[in-house]
Design a protein around this motif. Sequence first.
Motif, PDB file in Angstrom:
ATOM      1  N   LEU B  45       0.853  -1.206   0.095  1.00 28.94           N
ATOM      2  CA  LEU B  45       0.049  -0.011  -0.244  1.00 28.94           C
ATOM      3  C   LEU B  45       0.868   1.235   0.017  1.00 28.94           C
ATOM      4  O   LEU B  45       0.473   2.202  -0.824  1.00 28.94           O
ATOM      5  N   ALA B  46       2.075   1.082   0.734  1.00 27.02           N
ATOM      6  CA  ALA B  46       3.013   2.514   1.005  1.00 27.02           C
ATOM      7  C   ALA B  46       3.475   2.488  -0.555  1.00 27.02           C
ATOM      8  O   ALA B  46       3.662   3.886  -0.820  1.00 27.02           O
ATOM      9  N   ILE B  47       3.748   1.657  -1.374  1.00 28.17           N
ATOM     10  CA  ILE B  47       4.373   1.725  -2.752  1.00 28.17           C
ATOM     11  C   ILE B  47       3.181   2.504  -3.503  1.00 28.17           C
ATOM     12  O   ILE B  47       3.586   3.605  -3.970  1.00 28.17           O
ATOM     13  N   ILE B  48       2.139   2.090  -3.398  1.00 21.19           N
ATOM     14  CA  ILE B  48       0.999   2.824  -4.143  1.00 21.19           C
ATOM     15  C   ILE B  48       0.987   4.190  -3.703  1.00 21.19           C
ATOM     16  O   ILE B  48       0.692   5.218  -4.599  1.00 21.19           O
ATOM     17  N   ILE B  75     -18.705  11.207   0.988  1.00 25.32           N
ATOM     18  CA  ILE B  75     -19.651  10.346   1.290  1.00 25.32           C
ATOM     19  C   ILE B  75     -19.353   8.792   1.176  1.00 25.32           C
ATOM     20  O   ILE B  75     -19.551   8.041   2.253  1.00 25.32           O
ATOM     21  N   VAL B  76     -19.114   8.627  -0.090  1.00 27.43           N
ATOM     22  CA  VAL B  76     -18.920   7.336  -0.358  1.00 27.43           C
ATOM     23  C   VAL B  76     -17.683   6.586   0.329  1.00 27.43           C
ATOM     24  O   VAL B  76     -18.018   5.425   1.137  1.00 27.43           O
ATOM     25  N   VAL B  77     -16.678   7.216   0.542  1.00 28.87           N
ATOM     26  CA  VAL B  77     -15.683   6.858   1.318  1.00 28.87           C
ATOM     27  C   VAL B  77     -15.967   6.681   2.679  1.00 28.87           C
ATOM     28  O   VAL B  77     -15.718   5.718   3.404  1.00 28.87           O
ATOM     29  N   LEU B  78     -16.685   7.832   3.586  1.00 29.55           N
ATOM     30  CA  LEU B  78     -17.067   7.543   4.841  1.00 29.55           C
ATOM     31  C   LEU B  78     -17.899   6.287   5.085  1.00 29.55           C
ATOM     32  O   LEU B  78     -17.566   5.630   5.729  1.00 29.55           O
ATOM     33  N   ILE B  79     -18.991   6.075   4.062  1.00 27.56           N
ATOM     34  CA  ILE B  79     -20.069   5.021   4.178  1.00 27.56           C
ATOM     35  C   ILE B  79     -19.039   3.521   4.002  1.00 27.56           C
ATOM     36  O   ILE B  79     -19.343   2.818   4.922  1.00 27.56           O
ATOM     37  N   THR B  80     -18.380   3.495   3.167  1.00 27.96           N
ATOM     38  CA  THR B  80     -17.617   2.180   2.828  1.00 27.96           C
ATOM     39  C   THR B  80     -16.661   2.048   3.893  1.00 27.96           C
ATOM     40  O   THR B  80     -16.533   0.782   4.594  1.00 27.96           O
ATOM     41  N   SER B  81     -16.135   2.867   4.412  1.00 26.81           N
ATOM     42  CA  SER B  81     -15.099   2.531   5.333  1.00 26.81           C
ATOM     43  C   SER B  81     -15.847   2.363   6.612  1.00 26.81           C
ATOM     44  O   SER B  81     -15.225   1.474   7.599  1.00 26.81           O
ATOM     45  N   LEU B  82     -16.817   3.226   7.071  1.00 28.24           N
ATOM     46  CA  LEU B  82     -17.513   2.730   8.323  1.00 28.24           C
ATOM     47  C   LEU B  82     -18.177   1.128   8.321  1.00 28.24           C
ATOM     48  O   LEU B  82     -17.908   0.493   9.159  1.00 28.24           O
ATOM     49  N   VAL B 112      -9.668   0.267   2.476  1.00 36.63           N
ATOM     50  CA  VAL B 112     -10.581   0.541   1.420  1.00 36.63           C
ATOM     51  C   VAL B 112     -10.594   2.421   1.301  1.00 36.63           C
ATOM     52  O   VAL B 112     -10.592   2.696   0.212  1.00 36.63           O
ATOM     53  N   THR B 113     -10.265   2.796   2.335  1.00 37.53           N
ATOM     54  CA  THR B 113     -10.190   4.321   2.558  1.00 37.53           C
ATOM     55  C   THR B 113      -9.089   4.858   1.502  1.00 37.53           C
ATOM     56  O   THR B 113      -9.208   5.528   0.517  1.00 37.53           O
ATOM     57  N   VAL B 114      -7.974   4.279   1.867  1.00 39.01           N
ATOM     58  CA  VAL B 114      -6.886   4.571   0.983  1.00 39.01           C
ATOM     59  C   VAL B 114      -6.889   4.394  -0.635  1.00 39.01           C
ATOM     60  O   VAL B 114      -6.577   4.808  -1.406  1.00 39.01           O
ATOM     61  N   ARG B 115      -7.497   2.970  -0.920  1.00 41.97           N
ATOM     62  CA  ARG B 115      -7.750   2.618  -1.975  1.00 41.97           C
ATOM     63  C   ARG B 115      -8.422   3.461  -2.899  1.00 41.97           C
ATOM     64  O   ARG B 115      -8.048   3.888  -3.991  1.00 41.97           O
ATOM     65  N   ILE B 116      -9.570   4.105  -2.345  1.00 36.40           N
ATOM     66  CA  ILE B 116     -10.663   4.900  -3.006  1.00 36.40           C
ATOM     67  C   ILE B 116      -9.993   6.207  -3.154  1.00 36.40           C
ATOM     68  O   ILE B 116     -10.002   6.621  -4.331  1.00 36.40           O
ATOM     69  N   CYS B 118      -6.850   6.903  -3.552  1.00 37.47           N
ATOM     70  CA  CYS B 118      -5.734   6.855  -4.542  1.00 37.47           C
ATOM     71  C   CYS B 118      -6.230   6.812  -6.077  1.00 37.47           C
ATOM     72  O   CYS B 118      -5.824   7.296  -6.854  1.00 37.47           O
ATOM     73  N   LEU B 119      -7.494   6.060  -5.902  1.00 34.17           N
ATOM     74  CA  LEU B 119      -8.042   5.821  -7.118  1.00 34.17           C
ATOM     75  C   LEU B 119      -8.713   6.998  -7.767  1.00 34.17           C
ATOM     76  O   LEU B 119      -8.273   7.640  -8.953  1.00 34.17           O
ATOM     77  N   ILE B 120      -9.446   7.791  -6.977  1.00 36.42           N
ATOM     78  CA  ILE B 120      -9.785   9.274  -7.623  1.00 36.42           C
ATOM     79  C   ILE B 120      -8.697  10.206  -7.564  1.00 36.42           C
ATOM     80  O   ILE B 120      -8.623  10.716  -8.692  1.00 36.42           O
ATOM     81  N   LEU B 121      -7.542  10.046  -7.007  1.00 32.82           N
ATOM     82  CA  LEU B 121      -6.387  10.964  -7.137  1.00 32.82           C
ATOM     83  C   LEU B 121      -5.677  10.633  -8.390  1.00 32.82           C
ATOM     84  O   LEU B 121      -5.409  11.484  -9.491  1.00 32.82           O
ATOM     85  N   LEU B 122      -5.683   9.375  -8.589  1.00 35.25           N
ATOM     86  CA  LEU B 122      -4.890   9.230  -9.830  1.00 35.25           C
ATOM     87  C   LEU B 122      -5.619   9.475 -11.212  1.00 35.25           C
ATOM     88  O   LEU B 122      -5.388   9.933 -12.192  1.00 35.25           O
ATOM     89  N   SER B 123      -7.064   8.839 -11.144  1.00 32.83           N
ATOM     90  CA  SER B 123      -7.848   9.232 -12.343  1.00 32.83           C
ATOM     91  C   SER B 123      -7.995  10.965 -12.457  1.00 32.83           C
ATOM     92  O   SER B 123      -8.062  11.397 -13.592  1.00 32.83           O
ATOM     93  N   SER B 124      -8.180  11.456 -11.380  1.00 36.64           N
ATOM     94  CA  SER B 124      -8.067  13.089 -11.680  1.00 36.64           C
ATOM     95  C   SER B 124      -6.790  13.494 -12.341  1.00 36.64           C
ATOM     96  O   SER B 124      -6.703  14.545 -12.920  1.00 36.64           O
ATOM     97  N   CYS B 125      -5.634  12.924 -11.725  1.00 34.47           N
ATOM     98  CA  CYS B 125      -4.252  13.302 -12.244  1.00 34.47           C
ATOM     99  C   CYS B 125      -4.175  13.097 -13.740  1.00 34.47           C
ATOM    100  O   CYS B 125      -3.748  13.938 -14.302  1.00 34.47           O
ATOM    101  N   LEU B 126      -4.682  11.921 -14.034  1.00 36.41           N
ATOM    102  CA  LEU B 126      -4.757  11.732 -15.635  1.00 36.41           C
ATOM    103  C   LEU B 126      -5.699  12.808 -16.386  1.00 36.41           C
ATOM    104  O   LEU B 126      -5.137  13.328 -17.153  1.00 36.41           O
ATOM    105  N   THR B 127      -6.906  12.947 -15.925  1.00 36.27           N
ATOM    106  CA  THR B 127      -7.610  13.973 -16.683  1.00 36.27           C
ATOM    107  C   THR B 127      -7.078  15.216 -16.723  1.00 36.27           C
ATOM    108  O   THR B 127      -7.267  16.432 -17.550  1.00 36.27           O
ATOM    109  N   PHE B 128      -6.608  15.666 -15.421  1.00 32.90           N
ATOM    110  CA  PHE B 128      -5.955  16.986 -15.108  1.00 32.90           C
ATOM    111  C   PHE B 128      -4.781  17.534 -16.119  1.00 32.90           C
ATOM    112  O   PHE B 128      -4.700  18.348 -16.493  1.00 32.90           O
ATOM    113  N   THR B 129      -4.072  16.347 -16.486  1.00 38.88           N
ATOM    114  CA  THR B 129      -2.777  16.505 -17.291  1.00 38.88           C
ATOM    115  C   THR B 129      -2.936  16.055 -18.641  1.00 38.88           C
ATOM    116  O   THR B 129      -2.028  16.355 -19.525  1.00 38.88           O
TER     117      THR B 129
END
Lengths: 289, 270
Positions: B45-48, B75-82, B112-116, B118-129
Motif C-alpha cells: 500500500l505504501a508503494i502505491i 460520503i462514499v468513502v465515509l460509508i464504505t469505510s464505516l 478501502v479508504t486509501v484505495r478509493i 488513490c483511485l480518485i487522485l490517480l484518475s483526476s491526475c490523468l484527466t488534469f494533465t
Amino acid sequence: MSAILELKNLSFVYGAGTPFEKKAVDDVSLSIEQGELIGIIGHTGSGKSTLVQMLNGLMKPSQGQVLLGGKNIWENPKKIRDIRFRVGMVFQYPEYQLFEETVYKDIAFGAANKGLTGDELDHAVRRAAEFTGLRPDMLEKSPFDLSGGEKRRAAIAGVIAMNPEVLILDEPTAGLDPMGRELLLSQIIHYHKEKGNTVLLVSHSMEDIARVADRVLVMNRSHLFMLDRTREVFAHGDELEKIGLRVPQVTKIMQALREQGIDLPDSVLTVDEAFDTLSSLLQREGKIW
Amino acid sequence: MVRDVAFGQYFPGSSLLHKLDPRTKLIGFIALIALIFCTFNYPALAIIVGVTAFLLLSGGIPFKFYLKSLKVILIVVLITSLLNLFYGSGEPIWQWWILKLTWNGIHRAIFVTVRIVCLILLSSCLTFTTSPTELTDAIERLMKPLNTIHFPVHEIAMMMSLALRFVPTLLEETDKIMQAQKARGADLDSGNFIRRARALVPILIPLFVSAFRRAYDIATAMECRCYRGGTGRTRMKTLRMSGRDAACFVALALIIGGVVLCDIFLKAAI
C-alpha cells in the motif's frame, strides 16, 4: 414620479477568493423612475448582463443594494421569488426556454407560478399574446412549430403575462430579420405606452436605442460610464467611440454636416427627424419649395 | 453552481506528466489503478501511496483541485469505510449491540479508504494533465487492433471526443435555462421529491431540444468539411513515443514487481 429602482454602490465579483477573480460590476449607483424606458448599452463584457441579473435577484450583489419601490430586494432572501414576478426578465435568445405542449401553456407558466388561476390567468395570457402580436390560433400550437420570430415573441409574452412592474429585455432583437426587429420593437413601444410600466432594454443596436429610449445607461469596464437623456448621451459621440461604442449612423452624418458649418442641432436621433430637419433647412434657404 | 465540477477538467501545463505520450499515461494509470486493488499489506500500500504522491507532485496541478474532486466522493468513502470497520472477522476488541470492532475491520477500513482516495487522485491526475483530445487519440490508437474484428474504433473515439467536447457547453446551457425558468418563477429547490422532479421538466425539455439542435449543427458542419469516417484519414499530430515513455514503462514494471513481491513474501494484513 418616484424612483422604482434604486441601485446603491452595487458591485458583483465573479469567483471571489480564487485566482480567476473578476469584478463584473463595480460600484454602480443610479435610480430609475417609474414609467421610464431605459436603454442599456455597453461593449461585450462591460457588465450590463450581470447588472440586469442583479435587478431581479437572479444574482446576489457582492456589495451594495438594489431597492425596488424603496425596499431592499434581499431584505428577506426567502421572498426573492416574489421579486422575480415584480421584475420580469427576458434573457437573450429566450426562445430556448420554451418547453410546454402548447404556446398557451408556456405563456401561462410564469403567471401560474405567480399564483394566478382561472379567468385571471386566461386574461393575462391572452393579453400578453396580444401585446406581442401572437394570433389567438397560434396559442394552441406547439411552441416548437412556430417560426424563430414567433418563438421569441411567445417567450417574451411568457414574462409579460406575469405583469411585472419592471420589464427587462436583454437584446430582444438579436438574430431577427429586419422585419422581425421592427415589429418587435414597435410592440415593445406599444406595451410601454399602454401599460406605463418601466422597461429596461439592453441592446447593441444604437438605432433601436435611439428610437425608443427616454434615457440611456452606458456601461464601460464594469463601471457606470454615463446615464442621461438619450439626446445628451448620443451628443457625446467621441467619448462613446473611445469606449468601443458608436452613435446611430444618421446622428453621425448629421454631426459631420454640422462640422462642415451647416446650422443643424447637435443630436439628431432618427432618420425621420433628420429628414424633417434637413427639409426645413433647405426650405429656409430656398433650395426646395 | 453546476459549473464548479473539477472532476475531468484539463489544466494545460508543461510538466513531465503533460509531456508524456497519452498512450503511456493511459496504460500506466490503468495499470496503477488495477494495482491498487492488488495490495494486501502495508508495504505494498505504501508503494502505491508513494507513487500517487510522486505523480501528483510531478503534475504540477494545485492540490486544491484534487481536494475538490475528493469532496465529491467524501460520503462514499465515509460509508464504505464505516461498513468495513464493523464487518471484520476475528476477536472483537470492542462491542456494542451488533457493532463489533475488530483489528481485521480496522485494517479493512484503512485499506478501502486509501484505495478509493488513490483511485480518485490517480484518475483526476490523468484527466488534469491530459486534454480530452489526447485521451481519445490514445484510446483510438490503443484499440486499433480491434479493427480486424470490425469493431468501429474510429467511430467510437469520435463519439467520445464529441461527447467530451459538449460537456461544458451543455453545463453552460443548463445554467442559462435554469436562470430563465427561475426568472419565470420556477421553484427549483423546495417541496418534496415528486414536486422537485416535476420542477425539472421545464429545464430538461429545453435542454434536450438544444442538444438535438447542436447535434444536427455539428453533423452539418462535419459534412461541410467532407468528414467521411476513419478510413484513409491521416492525422495532423501523430503520437510518438520517446525515451521518457520508455523510462516510464521501466518504472511501471518496477512498481508492479515491487507490489507483487510484497504480496508474495509478506503476510497479508486483510
